[in-house]
Scaffold this motif. Structure first.
Motif, PDB file in Angstrom:
ATOM      1  N   ASP A 238      71.651  52.258  29.726  1.00  0.00           N
ATOM      2  CA  ASP A 238      70.585  51.335  30.143  1.00  0.00           C
ATOM      3  C   ASP A 238      70.189  51.535  31.605  1.00  0.00           C
ATOM      4  N   PHE A 239      70.082  52.791  32.021  1.00  0.00           N
ATOM      5  CA  PHE A 239      69.614  53.072  33.375  1.00  0.00           C
ATOM      6  C   PHE A 239      68.152  52.632  33.517  1.00  0.00           C
ATOM      7  N   GLN A 240      67.863  51.926  34.620  1.00  0.00           N
ATOM      8  CA  GLN A 240      66.520  51.394  34.851  1.00  0.00           C
ATOM      9  C   GLN A 240      65.624  52.340  35.637  1.00  0.00           C
ATOM     10  N   GLY A 241      66.222  53.383  36.217  1.00  0.00           N
ATOM     11  CA  GLY A 241      65.428  54.317  37.001  1.00  0.00           C
ATOM     12  C   GLY A 241      66.308  55.147  37.911  1.00  0.00           C
ATOM     13  N   ALA A 242      65.669  55.841  38.842  1.00  0.00           N
ATOM     14  CA  ALA A 242      66.389  56.705  39.779  1.00  0.00           C
ATOM     15  C   ALA A 242      65.675  56.702  41.120  1.00  0.00           C
ATOM     16  N   VAL A 243      66.449  56.832  42.198  1.00  0.00           N
ATOM     17  CA  VAL A 243      65.906  56.936  43.549  1.00  0.00           C
ATOM     18  C   VAL A 243      66.295  58.299  44.109  1.00  0.00           C
ATOM     19  N   GLY A 244      65.294  59.117  44.424  1.00  0.00           N
ATOM     20  CA  GLY A 244      65.538  60.428  45.009  1.00  0.00           C
ATOM     21  C   GLY A 244      65.297  60.380  46.504  1.00  0.00           C
ATOM     22  N   LEU A 245      66.309  60.729  47.295  1.00  0.00           N
ATOM     23  CA  LEU A 245      66.201  60.697  48.758  1.00  0.00           C
ATOM     24  C   LEU A 245      66.110  62.118  49.298  1.00  0.00           C
ATOM     25  N   TYR A 246      65.123  62.352  50.167  1.00  0.00           N
ATOM     26  CA  TYR A 246      64.893  63.670  50.752  1.00  0.00           C
ATOM     27  C   TYR A 246      64.781  63.529  52.266  1.00  0.00           C
ATOM     28  N   PRO A 247      65.197  64.546  53.038  1.00  0.00           N
ATOM     29  CA  PRO A 247      65.369  64.381  54.485  1.00  0.00           C
ATOM     30  C   PRO A 247      64.086  64.217  55.297  1.00  0.00           C
ATOM     31  N   THR A 248      62.943  64.710  54.810  1.00  0.00           N
ATOM     32  CA  THR A 248      61.708  64.627  55.599  1.00  0.00           C
ATOM     33  C   THR A 248      60.550  64.121  54.746  1.00  0.00           C
ATOM     34  N   LYS A 249      59.540  63.572  55.413  1.00  0.00           N
ATOM     35  CA  LYS A 249      58.369  63.076  54.698  1.00  0.00           C
ATOM     36  C   LYS A 249      57.601  64.197  53.980  1.00  0.00           C
TER      37      LYS A 249
ATOM     38  N   LEU B 195      58.814  66.848  52.667  1.00  0.00           N
ATOM     39  CA  LEU B 195      59.589  67.183  51.479  1.00  0.00           C
ATOM     40  C   LEU B 195      59.453  66.091  50.420  1.00  0.00           C
ATOM     41  N   VAL B 196      59.403  64.842  50.854  1.00  0.00           N
ATOM     42  CA  VAL B 196      59.159  63.740  49.913  1.00  0.00           C
ATOM     43  C   VAL B 196      57.830  63.958  49.195  1.00  0.00           C
ATOM     44  N   ASN B 197      56.801  64.312  49.959  1.00  0.00           N
ATOM     45  CA  ASN B 197      55.485  64.539  49.350  1.00  0.00           C
ATOM     46  C   ASN B 197      55.525  65.700  48.365  1.00  0.00           C
ATOM     47  N   ASP B 198      56.217  66.779  48.732  1.00  0.00           N
ATOM     48  CA  ASP B 198      56.329  67.937  47.843  1.00  0.00           C
ATOM     49  C   ASP B 198      57.046  67.571  46.552  1.00  0.00           C
ATOM     50  N   GLN B 199      58.152  66.824  46.665  1.00  0.00           N
ATOM     51  CA  GLN B 199      58.923  66.461  45.486  1.00  0.00           C
ATOM     52  C   GLN B 199      58.181  65.452  44.622  1.00  0.00           C
ATOM     53  N   PHE B 200      57.410  64.581  45.260  1.00  0.00           N
ATOM     54  CA  PHE B 200      56.571  63.641  44.508  1.00  0.00           C
ATOM     55  C   PHE B 200      55.581  64.409  43.643  1.00  0.00           C
ATOM     56  N   ILE B 201      54.942  65.419  44.232  1.00  0.00           N
ATOM     57  CA  ILE B 201      53.980  66.233  43.483  1.00  0.00           C
ATOM     58  C   ILE B 201      54.675  66.972  42.342  1.00  0.00           C
TER      59      ILE B 201
ATOM     60  N   THR C  31      61.662  56.603  42.095  1.00  0.00           N
ATOM     61  CA  THR C  31      61.198  56.386  43.463  1.00  0.00           C
ATOM     62  C   THR C  31      61.633  57.546  44.347  1.00  0.00           C
ATOM     63  N   ILE C  32      60.694  58.074  45.128  1.00  0.00           N
ATOM     64  CA  ILE C  32      60.955  59.171  46.057  1.00  0.00           C
ATOM     65  C   ILE C  32      60.808  58.629  47.478  1.00  0.00           C
ATOM     66  N   ALA C  33      61.807  58.893  48.346  1.00  0.00           N
ATOM     67  CA  ALA C  33      61.758  58.317  49.694  1.00  0.00           C
ATOM     68  C   ALA C  33      62.600  59.132  50.662  1.00  0.00           C
ATOM     69  N   VAL C  34      62.327  58.931  51.956  1.00  0.00           N
ATOM     70  CA  VAL C  34      63.235  59.425  52.991  1.00  0.00           C
ATOM     71  C   VAL C  34      64.342  58.389  53.144  1.00  0.00           C
ATOM     72  N   PRO C  35      65.549  58.792  53.528  1.00  0.00           N
ATOM     73  CA  PRO C  35      66.679  57.856  53.555  1.00  0.00           C
ATOM     74  C   PRO C  35      66.472  56.634  54.438  1.00  0.00           C
ATOM     75  N   GLU C  36      65.742  56.809  55.553  1.00  0.00           N
ATOM     76  CA  GLU C  36      65.648  55.688  56.488  1.00  0.00           C
ATOM     77  C   GLU C  36      64.810  54.528  55.967  1.00  0.00           C
TER      78      GLU C  36
END
Length: 220
Positions: A85-96, A98-104, A195-200
């Protein structure tokens, strides 16, 4: 897939290429008449999640382009195959960037697997939230079983703009709430949310929204 190494010597450049082989697994996704077979490490992750439903943090190490981003769908595949029953996942990437690239990257995969039913664009003109309807069939050749599901999947790029929206929503929160549920209540409702985000950014939410440990626990 090929992995390259760049070396410089005597004012010359030499590129050394070696093959990187990724073994195929026994789990296949079928959507809209198209099929996608998981790689072995992706399948291994799905099976681990199927056995351990209380896992919250996952670390993956694999070559560039091997499919780490796709692993954000592993908990969903586990839900389909093993009734977790996992509701989702949060992917953390070191730079903005890279976040944009992984989102795409994950957005393109979701575009391939389903159809968009909602999207929200940010001030930069790019999507910050996309919702999909998917009719998925998962075939597990190893266990000789298959299961089908119709599901709503959401994808969020956590930006400062989105954080501001969450801050406003938090003023209405009277009890504990997780980050994924807060995003569901604020941006889009989905059965499974990525959800894709930078750690901070999660830490910024805690420091800017809360003044005490008990209040901060609402989000944790």
């Amino acid at each position: 897939m090929k992995q390259g190494t760049l070396m410089e010597s005597n004012n010359s450049v030499k590129v050394v290429v070696k093959e990187v082989y990724l073994e195929k697994g026994n789990i296949t996704l079928i959507a809209g008449g198209r099929s996608l077979r998981l790689r072995k490490f992706q399948e291994d992750l799905v099976r681990v999640l199927g056995r351990e439903n209380n896992i919250r943090c996952i670390g993956l190490e694999a070559p560039t382009g091997s499919g780490k981003t796709f692993a954000l769908l592993a908990p969903l595949i586990s839900n389909i195959l093993f009734d977790t029953d996992f509701q989702g996942a949060v992917g953390l990437y070191p730079t903005k960037p890279l976040v944009n690239d992984q989102f795409i990257s994950i957005r393109n995969t979701l575009d391939w697997l389903g159809r968009r039913v909602y999207e929200l664009k940010g001030e930069d003109g790019y999507e910050v939230a996309v919702k999909y309807h998917m009719d998925l069939k998962v075939i597990d050749e190893e266990a000789k079983k298959s299961r089908s599901i119709s599901i709503k999947v959401g994808l969020v790029r956590l930006t400062k703009e989105v954080l501001n929206k969450l801050e406003e929503k938090m003023k209405e929160v009277k009890s504990r709430i997780t980050l994924l549920d807060l995003l569901r209540n604020t941006l889009l409702d989905a059965d499974y949310l990525i959800t894709i985000a930078v750690p901070e950014y999660p830490y910024l939410m805690l420091s800017s929204l809360y003044r005490s440990v008990p209040d901060a626990q609402k989000l944790l």
